[in-house]
Write a protein that holds these residues in place. Structure first.
Motif, PDB file in Angstrom:
ATOM      1  N   ARG A  57       5.088  17.700  -6.064  1.00 27.56           N
ATOM      2  CA  ARG A  57       4.637  19.023  -5.564  1.00 27.56           C
ATOM      3  C   ARG A  57       4.066  19.828  -6.506  1.00 27.56           C
ATOM      4  O   ARG A  57       3.209  20.716  -6.023  1.00 27.56           O
ATOM      5  N   SER A  60       0.617  18.761  -7.232  1.00 33.22           N
ATOM      6  CA  SER A  60      -0.402  18.526  -5.924  1.00 33.22           C
ATOM      7  C   SER A  60      -0.387  20.199  -5.449  1.00 33.22           C
ATOM      8  O   SER A  60      -1.300  20.352  -4.463  1.00 33.22           O
ATOM      9  N   ARG A  85      -7.460  20.352  -5.847  1.00 34.79           N
ATOM     10  CA  ARG A  85      -6.942  19.897  -4.475  1.00 34.79           C
ATOM     11  C   ARG A  85      -8.145  18.758  -4.006  1.00 34.79           C
ATOM     12  O   ARG A  85      -8.147  17.874  -3.418  1.00 34.79           O
ATOM     13  N   ILE A  88      -7.514  15.195  -6.168  1.00 35.10           N
ATOM     14  CA  ILE A  88      -6.223  14.532  -5.931  1.00 35.10           C
ATOM     15  C   ILE A  88      -6.314  13.977  -4.285  1.00 35.10           C
ATOM     16  O   ILE A  88      -6.907  14.347  -3.627  1.00 35.10           O
ATOM     17  N   LEU A  90      -2.754  12.425  -1.897  1.00 39.92           N
ATOM     18  CA  LEU A  90      -1.198  12.462  -1.748  1.00 39.92           C
ATOM     19  C   LEU A  90      -0.876  11.712  -0.672  1.00 39.92           C
ATOM     20  O   LEU A  90      -1.344  11.990   0.617  1.00 39.92           O
ATOM     21  N   SER A 158      -5.732   9.365   2.537  1.00 42.44           N
ATOM     22  CA  SER A 158      -5.756  10.137   0.892  1.00 42.44           C
ATOM     23  C   SER A 158      -6.859   9.709  -0.083  1.00 42.44           C
ATOM     24  O   SER A 158      -7.109  10.453  -0.830  1.00 42.44           O
ATOM     25  N   TYR A 167      -1.434  10.268  -5.996  1.00 41.06           N
ATOM     26  CA  TYR A 167       0.132  10.449  -5.777  1.00 41.06           C
ATOM     27  C   TYR A 167       0.468   9.613  -4.647  1.00 41.06           C
ATOM     28  O   TYR A 167       0.193   9.960  -3.626  1.00 41.06           O
TER      29      TYR A 167
END
Length: 334
Positions: A57, A60, A85, A88, A90, A158, A167
């Motif tokens: 968390r 990210s 952001r 990445i 997630l 994602s 992630y």
């Protein structure tokens, strides 16, 4: 079209120093230091409440740390959250797809939110549906998907923005073989993956490196074989050519005084004798004894501890579903 921002040549994909996060009296992260090379798959293992999900968390930008620094794909987690952001992807513990939308509508919507043009969003959605074997189900609502299909759709979502770092935060259904194949393919394309998981088999098959976290601290780090070697327990599994020789073989080895404190054991199901090995010297002596007695062998292998044994050895806990001590409401970085 957004594209992944790979770290500069020689730079780390993830660099964490002194990361601290408190939830009231609970310390979720206690000075975490972590380096992840570009293109690596880092498996993060830890018992319940160890800090795995809190770490994801923070990395990210969903939670602000109380202290420390973190850089992902060259972006400062605290100072460049919006830029980060876009670099990445997630996938959380539970699939977050919209059950009322079809598979292709889910991916198209995310593509548009990432500022892809309408044609590019449709093209990217179709490409990912094909990669994750979901083309035939593209027009079905996600609510009709099986657990494995929902997990694949969530992972595809994602990847819409072509992230540099992905992630995978403890997927509760695990990753099926097709999804694992796609993860390996992504790594081959240069994506860095940080995987938190409770499945030792999953970590062993996917991760090139492992980090064990407990009580908010990284307590062990290394390759799978390296961590297994640190536990120190090895076994020699011997299968004689004639199964009738099992008992006599075990007796001879014990009588030779080469099996240390633990006696040999039978595994009649596989037709093998299992010998605990304490050192390289003992292993050499055992093989020499077999040769001296002229024992005809069908197979002989050495086995390292399982990841479950490594996990128990370094943490004192058994594996389990991770539920970090973070409250349900989360502070979101600006």
């Amino acid at each position: 079209m957004p594209t992944s921002r790979a770290p500069a040549s020689g730079a780390l994909a993830v660099k964490v120093r002194g990361l601290i996060k408190h939830y009231g009296p609970t310390t979720a992260l206690d000075g975490v230091d972590l380096d992840v090379r570009p293109g690596a798959v880092l498996g993060v293992l830890g018992p319940n409440g160890a800090g795995k999900t809190t770490l994801v968390r923070v990395l990210s930008t969903l939670v602000r740390p109380d202290a420390g620094t973190a850089y992902v794909a060259g972006c400062d987690v605290l100072r460049q959250p919006r830029q980060l952001r876009r670099t990445i992807g997630l996938t959380g513990q539970y699939a977050s797809v919209d059950e009322k939308l079809s598979g292709i509508e889910n991916l198209y919507m995310i593509g548009r939110l990432l500022d892809l043009s309408r044609p590019d969003a449709r093209r990217r959605a179709s490409e990912l549906l094909e990669r994750f074997s979901l083309t035939e189900a593209a027009q079905r609502t996600a609510g009709t998907y099986s657990g494995g299909m929902r997990r694949r759709l969530d992972l595809a979502a994602s990847l819409i923005g072509r992230p540099a770092v992905l992630y995978l935060d403890e997927p509760t259904t695990g990753l099926d073989p097709r999804t694992r194949k796609e993860v390996r393919r992504m790594v081959g394309e240069g994506v860095t993956v940080l995987l938190t998981t409770q499945y030792m088999e999953e970590a062993e098959q996917l991760a090139s490196e492992l980090a064990v976290i407990d009580r908010g601290k990284i307590i062990a780090r290394g390759g799978v074989s390296e961590l297994k070697a640190k536990v120190g327990r090895r076994t020699l599994r011997i299968r004689p050519a004639d199964p009738l020789h099992l008992s006599s073989l075990a007796t001879e080895l014990d009588a030779a005084g080469l099996t240390g404190l633990a006696a040999t054991a039978f595994d009649r199901e596989t037709g093998t004798v299992v010998v605990p090995v304490q050192s390289d010297e003992q292993l050499t002596a055992l093989v020499g004894t077999l040769a001296a007695h002229g024992v005809a062998l069908a197979d002989i292998t050495t086995e390292l501890p399982t990841l479950d044994e490594v996990f128990l050895s370094v943490t004192g806990h058994r594996t389990g579903i991770s539920q970090d001590a973070a409250p349900a409401h989360q502070e979101v970085a600006a």
